[in-house]
Scaffold this active site. Structure first.
Site, PDB file in Angstrom:
ATOM      1  N   LYS A   1      -5.329  -5.988   4.020  1.00  0.00           N
ATOM      2  CA  LYS A   1      -6.245  -4.890   3.711  1.00  0.00           C
ATOM      3  C   LYS A   1      -7.234  -5.299   2.621  1.00  0.00           C
ATOM      4  O   LYS A   1      -6.845  -5.797   1.567  1.00  0.00           O
ATOM      5  CB  LYS A   1      -5.427  -3.671   3.268  1.00  0.00           C
ATOM      6  CG  LYS A   1      -6.264  -2.509   2.744  1.00  0.00           C
ATOM      7  CD  LYS A   1      -5.395  -1.304   2.454  1.00  0.00           C
ATOM      8  CE  LYS A   1      -6.176  -0.184   1.770  1.00  0.00           C
ATOM      9  NZ  LYS A   1      -5.403   1.059   1.647  1.00  0.00           N
TER      10      LYS A   1
ATOM     11  N   LYS B   1       0.751   9.839  -5.124  1.00  0.00           N
ATOM     12  CA  LYS B   1      -0.547   9.179  -4.993  1.00  0.00           C
ATOM     13  C   LYS B   1      -1.664  10.218  -5.132  1.00  0.00           C
ATOM     14  O   LYS B   1      -1.578  11.323  -4.617  1.00  0.00           O
ATOM     15  CB  LYS B   1      -0.620   8.519  -3.611  1.00  0.00           C
ATOM     16  CG  LYS B   1      -2.002   8.095  -3.136  1.00  0.00           C
ATOM     17  CD  LYS B   1      -1.921   7.622  -1.689  1.00  0.00           C
ATOM     18  CE  LYS B   1      -3.283   7.257  -1.114  1.00  0.00           C
ATOM     19  NZ  LYS B   1      -3.199   6.791   0.289  1.00  0.00           N
TER      20      LYS B   1
ATOM     21  N   ARG C   1      -7.486  -1.748  -6.294  1.00  0.00           N
ATOM     22  CA  ARG C   1      -7.817  -3.096  -5.838  1.00  0.00           C
ATOM     23  C   ARG C   1      -8.997  -3.658  -6.628  1.00  0.00           C
ATOM     24  O   ARG C   1      -9.028  -4.846  -6.980  1.00  0.00           O
ATOM     25  CB  ARG C   1      -8.119  -3.079  -4.339  1.00  0.00           C
ATOM     26  CG  ARG C   1      -6.894  -2.836  -3.514  1.00  0.00           C
ATOM     27  CD  ARG C   1      -7.158  -2.262  -2.117  1.00  0.00           C
ATOM     28  NE  ARG C   1      -5.968  -1.569  -1.683  1.00  0.00           N
ATOM     29  CZ  ARG C   1      -4.932  -2.164  -1.075  1.00  0.00           C
ATOM     30  NH1 ARG C   1      -4.992  -3.455  -0.787  1.00  0.00           N
ATOM     31  NH2 ARG C   1      -3.866  -1.467  -0.738  1.00  0.00           N
TER      32      ARG C   1
ATOM     33  N   HIS D   1     -10.565  -3.073   1.835  1.00  0.00           N
ATOM     34  CA  HIS D   1     -10.934  -1.733   1.363  1.00  0.00           C
ATOM     35  C   HIS D   1     -11.783  -1.756   0.095  1.00  0.00           C
ATOM     36  O   HIS D   1     -11.736  -0.833  -0.709  1.00  0.00           O
ATOM     37  CB  HIS D   1      -9.693  -0.864   1.146  1.00  0.00           C
ATOM     38  CG  HIS D   1      -9.970   0.580   1.452  1.00  0.00           C
ATOM     39  ND1 HIS D   1      -9.127   1.614   1.068  1.00  0.00           N
ATOM     40  CD2 HIS D   1     -11.002   1.177   2.110  1.00  0.00           C
ATOM     41  CE1 HIS D   1      -9.606   2.765   1.474  1.00  0.00           C
ATOM     42  NE2 HIS D   1     -10.747   2.524   2.113  1.00  0.00           N
TER      43      HIS D   1
ATOM     44  N   ASP E   1      -0.405  -0.726  -4.862  1.00  0.00           N
ATOM     45  CA  ASP E   1      -1.698  -0.267  -5.353  1.00  0.00           C
ATOM     46  C   ASP E   1      -1.598   1.085  -6.036  1.00  0.00           C
ATOM     47  O   ASP E   1      -2.348   1.392  -6.955  1.00  0.00           O
ATOM     48  CB  ASP E   1      -2.737  -0.225  -4.223  1.00  0.00           C
ATOM     49  CG  ASP E   1      -2.356   0.685  -3.056  1.00  0.00           C
ATOM     50  OD1 ASP E   1      -1.208   1.162  -3.013  1.00  0.00           O
ATOM     51  OD2 ASP E   1      -3.207   0.892  -2.169  1.00  0.00           O
ATOM     52  N   ASN E   2      -0.669   1.941  -5.584  1.00  0.00           N
ATOM     53  CA  ASN E   2      -0.477   3.271  -6.186  1.00  0.00           C
ATOM     54  C   ASN E   2       0.891   3.776  -5.763  1.00  0.00           C
ATOM     55  O   ASN E   2       1.619   3.102  -5.020  1.00  0.00           O
ATOM     56  CB  ASN E   2      -1.570   4.253  -5.750  1.00  0.00           C
ATOM     57  CG  ASN E   2      -1.849   4.254  -4.264  1.00  0.00           C
ATOM     58  OD1 ASN E   2      -2.910   3.818  -3.813  1.00  0.00           O
ATOM     59  ND2 ASN E   2      -0.906   4.738  -3.473  1.00  0.00           N
TER      60      ASN E   2
ATOM     61  N   HIS F   1       1.394   2.163   4.030  1.00  0.00           N
ATOM     62  CA  HIS F   1       0.456   3.264   4.233  1.00  0.00           C
ATOM     63  C   HIS F   1       0.670   3.867   5.621  1.00  0.00           C
ATOM     64  O   HIS F   1       1.024   3.166   6.563  1.00  0.00           O
ATOM     65  CB  HIS F   1      -0.975   2.727   4.101  1.00  0.00           C
ATOM     66  CG  HIS F   1      -2.031   3.767   3.938  1.00  0.00           C
ATOM     67  ND1 HIS F   1      -2.362   4.665   4.926  1.00  0.00           N
ATOM     68  CD2 HIS F   1      -2.866   4.039   2.895  1.00  0.00           C
ATOM     69  CE1 HIS F   1      -3.346   5.448   4.504  1.00  0.00           C
ATOM     70  NE2 HIS F   1      -3.666   5.096   3.273  1.00  0.00           N
TER      71      HIS F   1
ATOM     72  N   CYS G   1      -6.115   3.637  -3.602  1.00  0.00           N
ATOM     73  CA  CYS G   1      -6.137   2.231  -3.212  1.00  0.00           C
ATOM     74  C   CYS G   1      -7.387   1.455  -3.625  1.00  0.00           C
ATOM     75  O   CYS G   1      -7.280   0.444  -4.318  1.00  0.00           O
ATOM     76  CB  CYS G   1      -5.894   2.092  -1.723  1.00  0.00           C
ATOM     77  SG  CYS G   1      -6.671   3.315  -0.683  1.00  0.00           S
TER      78      CYS G   1
ATOM     79  N   ASP H   1       0.836  -1.203   0.000  1.00  0.00           N
ATOM     80  CA  ASP H   1       0.000   0.000   0.000  1.00  0.00           C
ATOM     81  C   ASP H   1       0.872   1.253   0.000  1.00  0.00           C
ATOM     82  O   ASP H   1       1.675   1.453   0.922  1.00  0.00           O
ATOM     83  CB  ASP H   1      -0.886  -0.027   1.244  1.00  0.00           C
ATOM     84  CG  ASP H   1      -2.084   0.896   1.129  1.00  0.00           C
ATOM     85  OD1 ASP H   1      -2.127   1.693   0.183  1.00  0.00           O
ATOM     86  OD2 ASP H   1      -2.975   0.817   1.980  1.00  0.00           O
ATOM     87  N   ASP H   2       0.727   2.090  -1.025  1.00  0.00           N
ATOM     88  CA  ASP H   2       1.424   3.388  -1.106  1.00  0.00           C
ATOM     89  C   ASP H   2       2.931   3.260  -1.313  1.00  0.00           C
ATOM     90  O   ASP H   2       3.688   4.159  -0.930  1.00  0.00           O
ATOM     91  CB  ASP H   2       1.170   4.239   0.144  1.00  0.00           C
ATOM     92  CG  ASP H   2      -0.245   4.802   0.208  1.00  0.00           C
ATOM     93  OD1 ASP H   2      -1.063   4.455  -0.656  1.00  0.00           O
ATOM     94  OD2 ASP H   2      -0.528   5.578   1.137  1.00  0.00           O
TER      95      ASP H   2
END
Length: 779
Positions: free
Chosen positions: A149, A418, A95, A151, A354-355, A244, A91, A53-54
């Protein structure tokens, strides 16, 4: 005797219809038949998708990082690196695209699953006619597991009363363990879910760390499968909440990074970029852009920072690097398990993000994550960086994020972050390994420069697994894919990408890619969406987006702008975000969340979002009814929140006390002795101007204590929900936690009742409604 069977009807199926054996009146007259087990054809590979994540493009060794990532280095050495892989800049949309192969707006994820403004692209639910990767693999005979995660469940649907139709098990996974929402504390995750049930946990074990925990669970799932079935292939989706914010890491992992970032972000970008050029990720002559200079995204020179700032900022990055290190360690534990089972060679391992890296920590970073991460206009006296001892940064008592200069370095060599559709938001590392199925030629460097997109992952993995995606799903036509398989690209470096064009949109930021051209905007919220926003880059000669050639190619700008508009209507991108405040609107059905609520003793922790609706942007009263209180009884009566912000009413040494954690700054109020007997204790919060609350504490209706005026908890705070008679997991007051742990109340507590008051005039929902009404008056 004549067989009396009659033909079946639509509402009464003939139980013998389609049976391949023979049925007589007795077993002796009958011949059995068994359905063969569902198994994919051939020696189907296991599939492990690790989604971080991130994480920015340059944050792992195979993409230029100095952080030791030996496990990922090994996977890249034996596998392949996609140097030109793109994703969504946020995110939940990323996903949704990864797990379905569809553009995220079509699935209903225009943004993160924390909104519900009432439009198709913002539905935050995977439709019944969209099979997920997990569902397709499951029906082909795979075991399917997810940890970490999720989300993809709307925040208002993350509670135990929801129908769970968009939870992991209802979207194709056999088992799940993790956090449904987008972020959490890595030392004290706010609501862990196992399969379909939130877990009610008072305290986590000493040394607990979430990244380790979800890896333990993933390993356990695989071991359990192999104990029961030696042959069944599995799909394992490992979705890390790291890296994240809030940034938190284990002390030993931080210590290994000590001093590594004292040189600052400018030097880090230069060294990372040099490694990328040397590794062949970019051709010689590629330009490294200057520091981000756009208003609100700008980064200053490291050398101009004061020494104290440099020390603190370096600590932030040490924590971030420790999180990356820990992810690699845990990937090593997972791959080690597969190696011990003799299955690593026949396992497809995908590692990506994810990003891109984020700028949400602001120019100077923050030691009070939730006071900065509010996405809401705040008064001038709002503190976005509560003071903290530097040694606490990264530990369980601090919820921090790094300055955006490190996010810029994370995204080396790209611009911005992001949330933006420039490369810094959408180009991320991608490593894939499958020793048995993707063998490289001796002259193959393992680097792929072809353009690929996040929607391509599902069709690629299905092709590699030999699994066909169904044309019908749940008795209706399955929505067609937007992604295309890049399996041919993986097998032959000379094969061109089949993904030749792609729109993107996030919070009004837009882009369109076609055959090497990229049209892109950096949208300023509240301004018109017009053609003057577009910039044009020729990525074939300028992969780092340094030279805008829009004026030189007006015909390309016009053509790609029209293509973006057509794609936006086709994929459900509209309406675009504007200054109306519409994103703050919520389904009217949520009005029930604002009604008074009584929680009996023993009620499990109330979920975060459900809890927030009782207090957010309003006055409120909390009444604790005690059936009997002895002078010796003590403990927490009610708590809501954690180290990032919250409040707690507790009894200690015979006195009633109130703790208010203002995004990391602790306020304590002594409300005097709590007399023995049957008592009613009330915490009364009055909403004031300037996003403030004043608290009064009453015993049997008589005021015995009053707090100073404090800033309200908004945005994602309080992160933890309401607990009755205990302060679960991450405490509101760290000193009380050190003395008593979760401090369960020892007396006879009957109930806690919340009475929400009227919405304050500055509630975003009220503002959004007023803006809508004002607009309607002029239509």
């Amino acid at each position: 005797m004549t067989n009396p069977r009659t033909p079946g009807t639509p509402n009464r199926r003939d139980p013998y219809d389609g049976f391949a054996g023979k049925v007589g009146r007795t077993f002796a007259e009958s011949e059995p038949s068994w359905q063969p087990p569902r198994r994919p054809g051939g020696r189907a590979p296991n599939i492990v998708v690790v989604l971080v994540d991130d994480m920015g493009y340059s944050d792992i060794g195979p993409f230029g990082s100095e952080v030791p990532t030996p496990v990922l280095d090994g996977l890249a050495e034996d596998g392949l690196r996609l140097a030109n892989y793109h994703t969504m800049p946020l995110c939940s949309p990323a996903r949704a695209a990864l797990l379905t192969g569809l553009n995220p707006h079509r699935v209903g994820y225009s943004t993160v699953a924390n909104f519900d403004p009432g439009f198709p692209g913002y539905g935050m639910e995977v439709g019944e006619d969209v099979p997920t990767l997990a569902e397709v693999l499951h029906d082909a005979g795979y075991a399917t597991y997810a940890v970490g995660k999720w989300h993809l469940t709307r925040d208002s649907a993350s509670n135990a009363a929801d129908d769970r139709r968009n939870w992991p098990l209802q979207k194709g996974f056999d088992r799940y363990y993790g956090v449904l929402e987008g972020l959490t504390s890595l030392f004290h995750p706010h609501q862990l879910v196992r399969d379909n049930s939130p877990l009610d946990i008072d305290e986590l074990p000493d040394g607990y760390y979430y990244t380790d925990d979800i890896t333990d669970e993933a390993i356990s799932m695989v071991k359990s499968l192999r104990a029961h079935d030696p042959d069944k292939p599995f799909f394992l989706y490992v979705a890390h909440n790291a890296v994240h914010g809030p940034l938190q890491a284990k002390p030993a992992d931080i210590e290994r990074q000590r001093g590594r970032y004292d040189g600052g972000w400018d030097a880090l970008r230069t060294t990372r970029f040099a490694r990328q050029i040397a590794d062949g990720l970019f051709p010689e002559g590629t330009a490294l852009p200057g520091r981000n200079s756009e208003t609100g995204h700008d980064v200053g020179p490291w050398e101009e920072l004061a020494p104290e700032q440099q020390r603190r900022y370096a600590r932030y990055m040490e924590v971030y690097a420790a999180m990356v290190d820990n992810i690699d360690q845990n990937l090593g534990r997972l791959t080690g398990t597969l190696r011990a089972l003799g299955e690593l060679d026949n396992t497809i391992v995908v590692f990506t993000s994810d990003n891109g890296g984020t700028g949400e920590g602001g120019a100077e970073g923050t030691r009070s994550y939730f006071s900065r991460f509010v996405h809401q206009p705040v008064p001038d006296d709002w503190n976005e960086d509560v003071d903290r001892d530097t040694d606490l940064i990264g530990g369980p008592q601090s919820l921090v994020h790094y300055p955006r200069g490190w996010g810029m370095a994370s995204n080396t060599p790209f611009r911005l972050y992001k949330g933006q559709t420039y490369a810094g938001g959408v180009r991320v590392p991608f490593v894939i390994s499958w020793p048995e199925g993707l063998r490289r030629a001796t002259d193959d460097s393992g680097i792929r420069q072809q353009y690929q997109y996040v929607t391509d992952i599902t069709p690629t993995l299905l092709e590699l697994a030999g699994v066909r995606r169904p044309e019908r799903w749940l008795s209706r036509p399955a929505q067609e894919l937007d992604g295309v398989s890049f399996a041919p690209v993986l097998r032959d470096v000379r094969t061109p990408s089949a993904h030749t064009e792609q729109y993107c949109e996030m919070s009004g930021n837009r882009s369109y890619y076609r055959d090497g051209w990229k049209l892109v905007t950096l949208h300023r919220p509240g301004t018109p969406y017009d053609d003057g926003e577009w910039a044009l880059y020729d990525l074939r000669t300028d992969p780092t987006e340094t030279t805008d050639v829009a004026e030189d190619h007006p015909e390309v700008v016009k053509e790609l702008a029209a293509a973006w508009e057509a794609a936006a209507w086709r994929d459900g991108v509209f309406p675009l975000a504007d200054g109306s405040g519409a994103l703050a609107r919520r389904n009217p059905a949520e009005e029930r969340f604002h009604r008074p609520l009584t929680l009996l003793a023993g009620t499990p922790e109330l979920e975060r979002y459900r809890s927030s609706r009782l207090i957010s942007f309003r006055s409120f009263d909390v009444t604790v009814d005690l059936d009997e209180h002895a002078v010796s009884d003590q403990g927490v009566l009610v708590s809501h929140g954690d180290q990032g912000g919250g409040y707690s009413l507790y009894v200690e040494d015979g006195r009633l006390r109130f703790a208010y954690n203002e995004y990391g700054e602790l306020h304590e109020t002594d409300a005097g002795p709590l007399p023995a007997g049957r008592r009613s204790v009330t915490l009364s919060a009055t909403a004031e101007e300037g996003l403030r609350w004043e608290f009064r504490i009453l015993i049997d209706g008589v005021e015995t204590g009053r707090s100073d005026s404090v800033h309200q908890l908004i945005g994602m705070a309080p992160l933890q929900g309401i607990s009755v008679g205990v302060d679960r997991k991450s405490p509101v007051s760290w000193p009380v936690y050190e003395r008593h742990g979760s401090f369960r109340y020892t007396g006879h507590l009957r109930s806690v009742t919340y009475n929400p008051g009227a919405q304050a005039p500055y509630d975003p929902a009220v503002v959004a409604h007023a803006l809508k009404e004002a607009a309607a008056a002029f239509e």
